[in-house]
Design a protein around this motif. Structure first.
Motif, mmCIF file in Angstrom:
data_model
loop_
_atom_site.group_PDB
_atom_site.id
_atom_site.type_symbol
_atom_site.label_atom_id
_atom_site.label_comp_id
_atom_site.label_asym_id
_atom_site.label_seq_id
_atom_site.Cartn_x
_atom_site.Cartn_y
_atom_site.Cartn_z
ATOM 1 N N GLU A 42 0.821 -1.228 0.000
ATOM 2 C CA GLU A 42 0.000 0.000 0.000
ATOM 3 C C GLU A 42 0.849 1.270 0.000
ATOM 4 N N GLN A 43 2.151 1.109 0.341
ATOM 5 C CA GLN A 43 3.028 2.299 0.301
ATOM 6 C C GLN A 43 3.195 2.826 -1.128
ATOM 7 N N HIS A 44 2.879 1.948 -2.120
ATOM 8 C CA HIS A 44 3.018 2.365 -3.522
ATOM 9 C C HIS A 44 1.691 2.870 -4.101
ATOM 10 N N HIS A 45 0.613 2.775 -3.324
ATOM 11 C CA HIS A 45 -0.689 3.222 -3.842
ATOM 12 C C HIS A 45 -0.720 4.755 -3.888
ATOM 13 N N ALA A 46 -1.512 5.268 -4.841
ATOM 14 C CA ALA A 46 -1.517 6.725 -5.082
ATOM 15 C C ALA A 46 -1.830 7.533 -3.828
ATOM 16 N N MET A 47 -2.788 7.044 -3.019
ATOM 17 C CA MET A 47 -3.197 7.817 -1.837
ATOM 18 C C MET A 47 -1.982 8.089 -0.932
ATOM 19 N N TYR A 48 -1.158 7.045 -0.743
ATOM 20 C CA TYR A 48 -0.010 7.220 0.161
ATOM 21 C C TYR A 48 1.163 7.898 -0.552
ATOM 22 N N GLU A 50 1.129 10.111 -2.675
ATOM 23 C CA GLU A 50 0.939 11.568 -2.712
ATOM 24 C C GLU A 50 1.388 12.218 -1.408
ATOM 25 N N LEU A 51 1.234 11.462 -0.332
ATOM 26 C CA LEU A 51 1.624 11.978 0.990
ATOM 27 C C LEU A 51 3.141 11.897 1.176
ATOM 28 N N ASN A 52 3.718 10.794 0.698
ATOM 29 C CA ASN A 52 5.159 10.568 0.859
ATOM 30 C C ASN A 52 5.699 9.937 -0.433
ATOM 31 N N ALA A 53 6.297 10.764 -1.249
ATOM 32 C CA ALA A 53 6.774 10.319 -2.572
ATOM 33 C C ALA A 53 7.868 9.256 -2.465
ATOM 34 N N ASN A 54 8.489 9.092 -1.297
ATOM 35 C CA ASN A 54 9.487 8.037 -1.109
ATOM 36 C C ASN A 54 8.839 6.651 -1.056
ATOM 37 N N GLU A 55 7.527 6.630 -0.796
ATOM 38 C CA GLU A 55 6.778 5.364 -0.699
ATOM 39 C C GLU A 55 7.364 4.452 0.381
ATOM 40 N N LEU A 56 7.715 5.066 1.496
ATOM 41 C CA LEU A 56 8.206 4.352 2.679
ATOM 42 C C LEU A 56 7.426 4.861 3.885
ATOM 43 N N VAL A 57 7.260 4.013 4.900
ATOM 44 C CA VAL A 57 6.670 4.476 6.156
ATOM 45 C C VAL A 57 7.803 4.661 7.162
ATOM 46 N N PRO A 58 7.614 5.534 8.153
ATOM 47 C CA PRO A 58 6.389 6.237 8.522
ATOM 48 C C PRO A 58 6.300 7.633 7.886
ATOM 49 N N THR A 59 5.070 8.170 7.954
ATOM 50 C CA THR A 59 4.855 9.599 7.721
ATOM 51 C C THR A 59 4.004 10.104 8.879
ATOM 52 N N LEU A 60 4.409 11.216 9.449
ATOM 53 C CA LEU A 60 3.624 11.812 10.532
ATOM 54 C C LEU A 60 2.970 13.087 10.010
ATOM 55 N N VAL A 61 1.671 13.202 10.239
ATOM 56 C CA VAL A 61 0.975 14.449 9.904
ATOM 57 C C VAL A 61 0.640 15.140 11.218
ATOM 58 N N ASP A 62 1.087 16.386 11.335
ATOM 59 C CA ASP A 62 0.696 17.217 12.479
ATOM 60 C C ASP A 62 -0.326 18.212 11.946
ATOM 61 N N ASN A 63 -1.565 18.075 12.383
ATOM 62 C CA ASN A 63 -2.636 18.946 11.881
ATOM 63 C C ASN A 63 -2.636 20.311 12.530
ATOM 64 N N ASP A 64 -1.759 20.497 13.498
ATOM 65 C CA ASP A 64 -1.741 21.797 14.179
ATOM 66 C C ASP A 64 -0.315 22.260 14.449
ATOM 67 N N LEU A 72 5.473 15.085 7.548
ATOM 68 C CA LEU A 72 6.904 14.841 7.743
ATOM 69 C C LEU A 72 7.234 13.358 7.596
ATOM 70 N N ASN A 73 8.281 13.066 6.826
ATOM 71 C CA ASN A 73 8.785 11.691 6.798
ATOM 72 C C ASN A 73 10.168 11.674 7.450
ATOM 73 N N GLN A 74 10.837 10.532 7.422
ATOM 74 C CA GLN A 74 12.125 10.279 8.069
ATOM 75 C C GLN A 74 11.955 10.224 9.588
ATOM 76 N N SER A 75 12.012 8.989 10.105
ATOM 77 C CA SER A 75 11.753 8.798 11.535
ATOM 78 C C SER A 75 12.656 9.662 12.428
ATOM 79 N N LEU A 76 13.938 9.810 12.061
ATOM 80 C CA LEU A 76 14.820 10.593 12.939
ATOM 81 C C LEU A 76 14.429 12.071 12.938
ATOM 82 N N THR A 77 13.999 12.551 11.787
ATOM 83 C CA THR A 77 13.560 13.956 11.697
ATOM 84 C C THR A 77 12.239 14.152 12.433
#
Ligand SMILES: N[C@@H](CCC(=O)N[C@@H](CS)C(=O)NCC(=O)O)C(=O)O
Length: 220
Positions: A42-48, A50-64, A72-77
């Protein structure tokens, strides 16, 4: 609306790191599972993608993020960002000798050791280089053991109750998921007593317990 949404996979060690950090900082989050194997991944599906062009998890979304949305991607970042904005407890010391020891050891695990054992590497070896299950396991074991030999040596100089002294740091957050991977691929941990002992201490901490792969809702 939930402030934090974590796109992740239960067995992903990079996702596991972020779960531990969120738990240590007692930040609630909504988990959005991305199955890395189902339907071609599912990391290669369009929905994801679009969120993370690297097609790797994780991605964190901070809505505020000061009223705006931060993706944001990259776990260390991601963990660095959480550390700056939610500093209790601080996982990378702000300054001093410990800051650099922690950063270098965490990068030893997350940047040098982990990527060569990633799913897409293993899939490529299997598809194009005729690796069977035995060769794949040997590949995983080789790189993990190489990394653990160096880590074991380095930790002997700096460890206390945890990897660097007596406070939980980013190194511990990276270590436990990497040991989980090592066990999964049959690495013998007996040559690495410091790693094994710190890891078993960490595994008793509630923030680490709650982040365990098998406890995640998408675990199967
Ligand atoms: N450097 C990235 C690595 C992310 C990464 O490699 N994620 C793996 C799971 S641990 C993944 O999504 N693999 C999917 C694939 O290889 O297709 C981070 O630390 O976030």
């Amino acid at each position: 609306m939930t402030q934090f949404v974590l796109y992740e996979y239960w067995r992903s060690s990079a996702s596991y790191r972020v779960r531990i950090a969120l738990n240590l900082k007692q930040l609630p989050y909504l988990s959005m599972p991305i199955h890395l194997l189902k339907d071609g991944g599912e990391q290669h599906h369009a929905m994801y993608a679009e969120l993370n062009a690297n097609e790797l998890v994780p991605t964190l979304v901070d809505n505020d993020f000061d009223g705006e949305k931060l993706v944001l991607n990259q776990s260390l970042t991601i963990i660095d960002y959480l550390d700056e904005h939610f500093p209790h407890p601080r996982l990378t010391p702000v300054s001093g000798r410990e800051r650099y020891l922690v950063t270098a050891l965490a990068q030893d695990i997350a940047i040098d050791l982990h990527p060569i054992n990633n799913l897409r590497v293993i899939q490529k070896l299997s598809r194009d280089f005729d690796f069977d299950e035995t060769s794949k396991a040997k590949w995983m074991q080789h790189w993990i053991e190489l990394g653990f030999h160096a880590l074991e040596k380095k930790l002997s100089d700096v460890h206390g109750k945890y990897c660097v002294g007596d406070s939980i740091s980013l190194v511990d957050v990276c270590l436990v998921p990497q040991v989980y991977n090592a066990e999964r691929f049959g690495v013998d941990l007996s040559p690495f007593p410091t790693i094994a002992s710190i890891c078993s201490t960490l595994r008793e901490h509630p923030a680490f317990v709650a982040a365990e792969p098998e406890r995640q809702p998408d675990a199967s």
